[in-house]
Write a protein that holds these residues in place. Sequence first.
Motif: not given
Length: 262
Positions: A125-132
């Motif tokens: 997912a990528g870092v930003r999407e994972f934490f979003r």
Amino acid sequence: MPPRPGPEARDTGTGNSSGQGREPAPSDVSRGAGRRRARPSAGGRSADVGPYGVEDHADDALAVLDALGINAVHVAGGSIGGAIAIALAARAPARVRGIAMFGSALSLGLTTDAIEDMATDVHAAGVREFFRRQARTVIAPRSAPWIADHLVDLAEGPPRSPRDPGLVAAVLRDGLATDVSHHVDRVRCPVLVGVGDHDPTCPPTEAARLAEAFHVEPVILPDTGHLPMLERPELVSKHLRSHFAAVAGGHGRGHRSVFRRC
């Protein structure tokens, strides 16, 4: 530099698995008899790095104290930061005057497969999407929406140098596998255990188990999730000041020499 005579407060960070407090330096970092190295990925960012276990964080903290000539500290930590505080207090009992933990646990009890699934999701997912996806679920319903956005920004890193998924996956693997149960009997300082009543990651039941290990009662923070330092900073500050003032006065709760075997 000669050691400073008085204790200082040190925050081990929120430890929310984003690695915001521990981006590796370009050069090697001393760690006991060995060294930790960050290898650049194809894009020039840190990829295959580590280790990022609790013991490694404690090594780093002790190295910083030695480098600054600080002789004694109070330690406050959130999430895995609480586990780091326990490890630090167990390994350097003469230097840690008291610890305060918020949203922490002795261990999360996650399986290796569950941890690996999360690490894989970071890459996919990528870092930003994972934490979003995670951000809104870890704070309380009444907490300000900007807190979730801020968590995502912290996790991703600065816009000009966003964190590599390999780095974040490494931090997740080591952090989520944390278990500091074996350190409990060596902690001799007063302990404060705080937890949000809406914390889904380290819920009040886990806080109760953590507090029981140190013979104290957990402090329940109302309308608070897993990030009390952001959600209720005034309440966290109040409890920190009260706890460390009590420690300085010799009345800290959960002092091992007083409560351990009575």
